[in-house]
Scaffold this active site. Structure first.
Site, mmCIF file in Angstrom:
data_model
loop_
_atom_site.group_PDB
_atom_site.id
_atom_site.type_symbol
_atom_site.label_atom_id
_atom_site.label_comp_id
_atom_site.label_asym_id
_atom_site.label_seq_id
_atom_site.Cartn_x
_atom_site.Cartn_y
_atom_site.Cartn_z
ATOM 1 N N SER A 124 51.421 37.585 47.668
ATOM 2 C CA SER A 124 50.225 36.745 47.675
ATOM 3 C C SER A 124 49.052 37.484 48.303
ATOM 4 O O SER A 124 49.230 38.298 49.224
ATOM 5 C CB SER A 124 50.527 35.497 48.510
ATOM 6 O OG SER A 124 49.339 34.821 48.823
ATOM 7 N N TYR A 148 53.809 31.418 56.494
ATOM 8 C CA TYR A 148 54.041 31.656 55.062
ATOM 9 C C TYR A 148 53.586 33.075 54.693
ATOM 10 O O TYR A 148 54.314 33.843 54.057
ATOM 11 C CB TYR A 148 53.290 30.613 54.228
ATOM 12 C CG TYR A 148 53.090 31.031 52.802
ATOM 13 C CD1 TYR A 148 54.155 31.047 51.908
ATOM 14 C CD2 TYR A 148 51.838 31.453 52.339
ATOM 15 C CE1 TYR A 148 53.975 31.463 50.598
ATOM 16 C CE2 TYR A 148 51.646 31.867 51.035
ATOM 17 C CZ TYR A 148 52.717 31.872 50.174
ATOM 18 O OH TYR A 148 52.539 32.298 48.884
ATOM 19 N N LYS A 152 55.719 36.675 53.372
ATOM 20 C CA LYS A 152 55.417 37.505 52.198
ATOM 21 C C LYS A 152 55.244 38.971 52.621
ATOM 22 O O LYS A 152 55.756 39.884 51.986
ATOM 23 C CB LYS A 152 54.154 36.997 51.492
ATOM 24 C CG LYS A 152 54.335 35.667 50.804
ATOM 25 C CD LYS A 152 55.304 35.782 49.632
ATOM 26 C CE LYS A 152 55.587 34.482 48.941
ATOM 27 N NZ LYS A 152 56.681 34.546 47.976
HETATM 28 N N1 UFG Z 1 39.742 23.042 48.562
HETATM 29 C C1 UFG Z 1 38.957 21.915 48.725
HETATM 30 N N2 UFG Z 1 39.564 20.701 48.669
HETATM 31 C C2 UFG Z 1 40.908 20.539 48.469
HETATM 32 C C3 UFG Z 1 41.700 21.696 48.298
HETATM 33 C C4 UFG Z 1 41.087 22.931 48.361
HETATM 34 O O1 UFG Z 1 37.747 22.019 48.909
HETATM 35 O O2 UFG Z 1 41.380 19.399 48.446
HETATM 36 C C5 UFG Z 1 39.108 24.368 48.594
HETATM 37 C C6 UFG Z 1 39.606 25.268 49.712
HETATM 38 O O3 UFG Z 1 38.904 25.047 50.901
HETATM 39 C C7 UFG Z 1 39.368 26.660 49.103
HETATM 40 C C8 UFG Z 1 39.599 26.432 47.598
HETATM 41 O O4 UFG Z 1 39.435 25.028 47.397
HETATM 42 O O5 UFG Z 1 38.027 27.047 49.282
HETATM 43 C C9 UFG Z 1 40.970 26.845 47.137
HETATM 44 O O6 UFG Z 1 41.961 26.214 47.956
HETATM 45 P P1 UFG Z 1 43.509 26.203 47.584
HETATM 46 O O7 UFG Z 1 44.214 25.396 48.605
HETATM 47 O O8 UFG Z 1 43.672 25.799 46.146
HETATM 48 O O9 UFG Z 1 43.911 27.735 47.643
HETATM 49 P P2 UFG Z 1 43.817 28.765 48.880
HETATM 50 O O10 UFG Z 1 42.890 29.849 48.452
HETATM 51 O O11 UFG Z 1 43.557 28.108 50.157
HETATM 52 O O12 UFG Z 1 45.329 29.267 48.952
HETATM 53 C C10 UFG Z 1 45.955 29.853 47.832
HETATM 54 C C11 UFG Z 1 47.435 29.518 47.847
HETATM 55 C C12 UFG Z 1 48.134 30.142 49.021
HETATM 56 C C13 UFG Z 1 47.844 31.603 49.077
HETATM 57 C C14 UFG Z 1 46.370 31.875 49.009
HETATM 58 C C15 UFG Z 1 46.131 33.337 48.834
HETATM 59 O O13 UFG Z 1 47.615 28.130 47.922
HETATM 60 O O14 UFG Z 1 49.523 29.981 48.868
HETATM 61 O O15 UFG Z 1 45.782 31.222 47.878
HETATM 62 O O16 UFG Z 1 44.820 33.675 49.005
HETATM 63 F F1 UFG Z 1 48.336 32.092 50.208
#
Ligand code: UFG
Length: 341
Positions: A124, A148, A152
């Protein structure tokens, strides 16, 4: 080639099984279904018109792995099985370390005994140290902010050391950015248990009315509109990246790491706006505070995968949003929408 896929019933696993079958590979899946549904595999078989073998057990169970390996010439292992919720990993670190590292060690031990040396690992972008300049290349400093991520990174280390200790191994570490979307058929897709953590399933469930309102986690980041920017990649592109990695492993030994991303970032507000436009639906949202542990911007430098694997993402953000919605609309309760579930 006969490919053993752990976690093959999950989101990325099922899409990869489909691409493997379409490319003529034989597929055996090991999955304990703790966070997935066997209906995904039935649909993979229906879409491809081919069958796969399914073994239901925890991939940390070496004795059962031995039995699967004993059944015939496995040429490669693709290891997806793992716990993957960042927040949960902070609450349950021991479960995360035991499971994610335990499965990897068990597979490596059985592979060595059985003389199977091709290993593709599901890593990841979270392994990159926060604060790296963007786009992030594979050479950027590493370091994590949650258990997590550390699992990885530790698995990457274990596999790197294994490949260094035995020249017969060919290990490919794939660092995924943000996989979204669903197969174009709308028959397989992302089916998170409970309230989704990730943006796209939250958007699709809000657009359905299953969730009331999407909370945008912060609009005061140093980004063009203040909301978080990520490198979203269509899950079918990601799945195809594994086939390119498999081809690569046929002609290379050692250990190599690749980013799988598009190289382009989109903000949360951009994603909402594209989703609404291409699907003709509304996504009610409010602006909330930042989510702890989040960073403003993450996107990949995918040039190494292009140069060495000959792989690059083909599908754009509109296809990602359209396909995610097609899946959600056709399966309002995920795989549980299926009558036999
Ligand atoms: N976001 C919101 N509202 C929500 C969910 C997410 O605004 O309800 C925003 C987050 O703040 C972020 C973006 O949408 O800016 C993406 O969030 P995600 O939770 O979809 O993804 P992340 O980038 O936080 O995390 C993902 C995977 C992880 C991994 C990571 C690697 O979920 O497992 O990418 O960069 F580790």
């Amino acid at each position: 080639m006969k490919v053993l896929v752990t976690g093959g019933a999950g989101f990325i696993g099922s899409h990869t099984c489909l691409e493997l079958l379409k490319a003529g590979h034989e597929v055996s899946v090991v999955d304990d279904l703790r966070n997935s549904h066997p209906e995904s595999l039935k649909r993979v078989e229906a879409i491809s018109g081919k069958s796969l073998r399914f073994y239901r057990f925890d991939a940390a169970d070496e004795a059962q792995l031995e039995e699967v390996f004993a059944q015939g010439e496995i040429g490669c292992v693709i290891h997806f099985a793992g716990l993957k919720a960042v927040g949960e990993s902070v609450r349950l670190p021991l479960e995360y370390y035991a499971n994610n590292i335990g499965t990897t060690l068990a597979l490596c031990r059985v592979m060595k005994r059985r003389g199977v040396f091709r290993f593709i690992f599901s890593s990841s972008a979270t392994v990159y140290a926060p604060g790296s300049p963007m786009p992030v290349a594979e050479t950027a400093p590493l370091g994590c902010t949650n258990p997590y991520g550390w699992t990885k990174l530790m698995c990457e280390r274990i596999l790197t050391d294994l490949a260094a200790s035995d020249p017969r191994f060919s290990v490919v570490l794939l660092r995924y950015f943000n996989p979204i979307g669903a197969h174009a058929s709308g028959r397989i897709g992302e089916d998170p248990a409970g309230i989704p953590n990730n943006l796209l399933p939250f958007i699709t469930q809000t657009a359905m009315g299953r969730l009331r309102v999407l909370q945008v986690h912060g609009n005061d980041y140093d980004t063009p509109d203040g909301t978080g920017v990520r490198d979203y990649i269509h899950v079918t592109d990601l799945a195809r990246g594994h086939l390119s990695a498999l081809d690569y492993s046929l002609t290379h030994t050692g250990c190599e790491v690749f980013n799988l991303g598009t190289g382009r970032g989109y903000s949360v507000l951009e994603i909402i706006s594209v989703f609404e436009r291409v699907n003709g639906v509304k996504v009610p949202y409010t602006i909330g505070p930042r989510r702890p542990g989040d960073v403003g911007t993450v996107y990949a430098d995918p040039s190494k995968a292009k140069d060495l694997l000959g792989w690059q993402a083909q599908l754009g953000i509109e296809e990602m949003c359209r396909d995610a919605w097609r899946w959600q609309k056709g399966n309002p309760n995920g795989y549980l929408s299926h009558k036999g579930a």
